[in-house]
Design a protein around this motif. Sequence first.
Motif, mmCIF file in Angstrom:
data_model
loop_
_atom_site.group_PDB
_atom_site.id
_atom_site.type_symbol
_atom_site.label_atom_id
_atom_site.label_comp_id
_atom_site.label_asym_id
_atom_site.label_seq_id
_atom_site.Cartn_x
_atom_site.Cartn_y
_atom_site.Cartn_z
ATOM 1 N N LYS A 89 -7.687 1.038 -4.151
ATOM 2 C CA LYS A 89 -7.358 -0.240 -3.512
ATOM 3 C C LYS A 89 -8.286 -0.500 -2.330
ATOM 4 C CE LYS A 89 -4.842 -2.460 -0.084
ATOM 5 N NZ LYS A 89 -4.912 -2.322 1.381
ATOM 6 N N GLN A 126 -11.284 -3.253 -1.481
ATOM 7 C CA GLN A 126 -11.213 -4.032 -0.246
ATOM 8 C C GLN A 126 -12.480 -3.859 0.587
ATOM 9 O OE1 GLN A 126 -7.502 -3.350 1.710
ATOM 10 N NE2 GLN A 126 -7.969 -4.649 3.456
ATOM 11 N N ARG A 152 -3.947 -1.976 -8.707
ATOM 12 C CA ARG A 152 -4.343 -1.483 -7.377
ATOM 13 C C ARG A 152 -5.660 -2.125 -6.934
ATOM 14 N NH1 ARG A 152 -1.024 0.548 -3.570
ATOM 15 N NH2 ARG A 152 -1.936 2.227 -2.382
ATOM 16 N N PHE A 175 0.818 -1.207 0.000
ATOM 17 C CA PHE A 175 0.000 0.000 0.000
ATOM 18 C C PHE A 175 0.853 1.259 0.000
ATOM 19 C CE2 PHE A 175 -2.062 3.534 2.061
ATOM 20 C CZ PHE A 175 -3.226 3.649 1.322
ATOM 21 N N GLN A 198 -4.966 -5.633 -5.916
ATOM 22 C CA GLN A 198 -4.334 -5.639 -4.603
ATOM 23 C C GLN A 198 -5.369 -5.530 -3.488
ATOM 24 O OE1 GLN A 198 -1.765 -2.305 -3.815
ATOM 25 N NE2 GLN A 198 -1.511 -2.897 -1.667
ATOM 26 N N GLY A 199 -6.431 -4.763 -3.717
ATOM 27 C CA GLY A 199 -7.474 -4.626 -2.714
ATOM 28 C C GLY A 199 -8.150 -5.944 -2.395
ATOM 29 N N SER A 217 -5.668 -7.973 -0.285
ATOM 30 C CA SER A 217 -5.591 -7.434 1.069
ATOM 31 C C SER A 217 -6.769 -7.853 1.922
ATOM 32 C CB SER A 217 -5.503 -5.907 1.015
ATOM 33 O OG SER A 217 -4.340 -5.493 0.347
#
Length: 477
Positions: free
Chosen positions: A113, A117, A164, A26, A167-168, A171
């Motif tokens: 991101k 999430q 991004r 992040f 990635q969320g 995560s």
Amino acid sequence: MDCGCSSTRLVLLVVAMALLLDGLMFSSFVPIIPAILYSLKYPENSTDRPSLSNYTTSAPFQDSEAAITPTSGSSSRSRNPQQNQTSNSSCCQIDGELLRRENFEVGVLLGSKTATQLLTNPLVGPLTNRIGFHIPICTGFVIMFVASLMFAFAQSYALLLVARLLQGVGSSFSSVAGLGLLATVFLDDVKRGQAMGVALGGLGLGVLCGGPFASVMYEFVGTNSPFLALAALALLGGALQFCILKPTKISPESIKGTAFLTLLRDPYILLAAGALCMANMVMTVLETTLPIWMIMTMSAPQWKIGLFYVPGCLAYLISTNLFGKLGERIGRWLCAGLGMILMGIIVCCIPLAKDFASLMGPSAGVGFFLGMAQVSVVTILGHLVDIRHVSVYGSVYAIGDMAVCLAYTVGPLAGGALVPAVGFSNVQMIFGTILILFAPLCIFLRNPPTTENRALVDQEVPPGSSDVDKDHGVSTE
């Protein structure tokens, strides 16, 4: 519990590593993304390795009111030989107005991101209640490995945004499953607080060290090097988790956890989640807006912007481990409230700094008091489930992570949009004051009541029962 001491330590190691990777991925973007975006949009002003340390501004920058002379191309180079000698090699003058307008684009990239999430967490929380925590943690490592490679080789803003978003998702799997697993393994409040402190220390180490790590790697090794290093770390973490926890089986639940919406309607859980959201939102506003402010006021190179986070990193690590142990004695509600008040005061004072050295103390203060508040509230969330609901933790930590994600979505967008309008100083004053005003509400977390449903569960499930542990397959054998 079925797990021995060594097994619980291995579980803690895996979770801390997953959160470390999440934090690193992040925050690595924070100091270097202005240079990356500027070089993608204005390649005619870029050097071989795009770096804002290779640019200077035409005039000192004071918030949004300063007038900056636009310059571009070869005409932006200083015509004074003495000025050229004082600049970096291959130095050219950056268009300050263009750079300032990047605040919003940086905010969108950072906030995307956590927005993803935020949307994924309500699915991951109940999923962990059904299949256990190990497979979701492993899935998180795999997704973050793929996202890191995309970051390394992306050649457009759109690809950076897709990475991004991916990635969320990763995560969400790592953080919700990781914290839920720790709450399941460590049932004692003191030991749970210590474990949460270590795990959040890993997250804080990533969030606060990602800046200097990425800055140094980007500046002195190569443009792709920070993300390739993160991909290697994700691969290592996934292999370690697979060997230790062996995520090959789905363990169906034997105790049905409290419904996600029921937890979401609990006022005490909402208050704790709100505290997490407010503390992290103030931090994200600062992280999003500080790099460009340092460039424009101090002509700070990227490595120096990254070093701003080092004192905060060390202070956060000390704080999370210190108050993970002491919070139960002092009162976790009191630690949370005081941490938020003191953090808000420091944030309000940061714009008073005139040079890089004067930022080191505030950096340490923000990191220390953020850790003090965060580890206290995260532990309180597990305690609230224990005394008011069924001790199955996936959903409650999904709510906690949603609160953090909301902060990391709204904070960058709000900070990026407000700085051009009202100035960096006023933005920090606004959010610092809001945090100070919110902090006294933590007094309601001092002694929350036990619900009737919790009392019935206590009668049906004897204290110390290992059903919850078996439910999620926490044995590492």
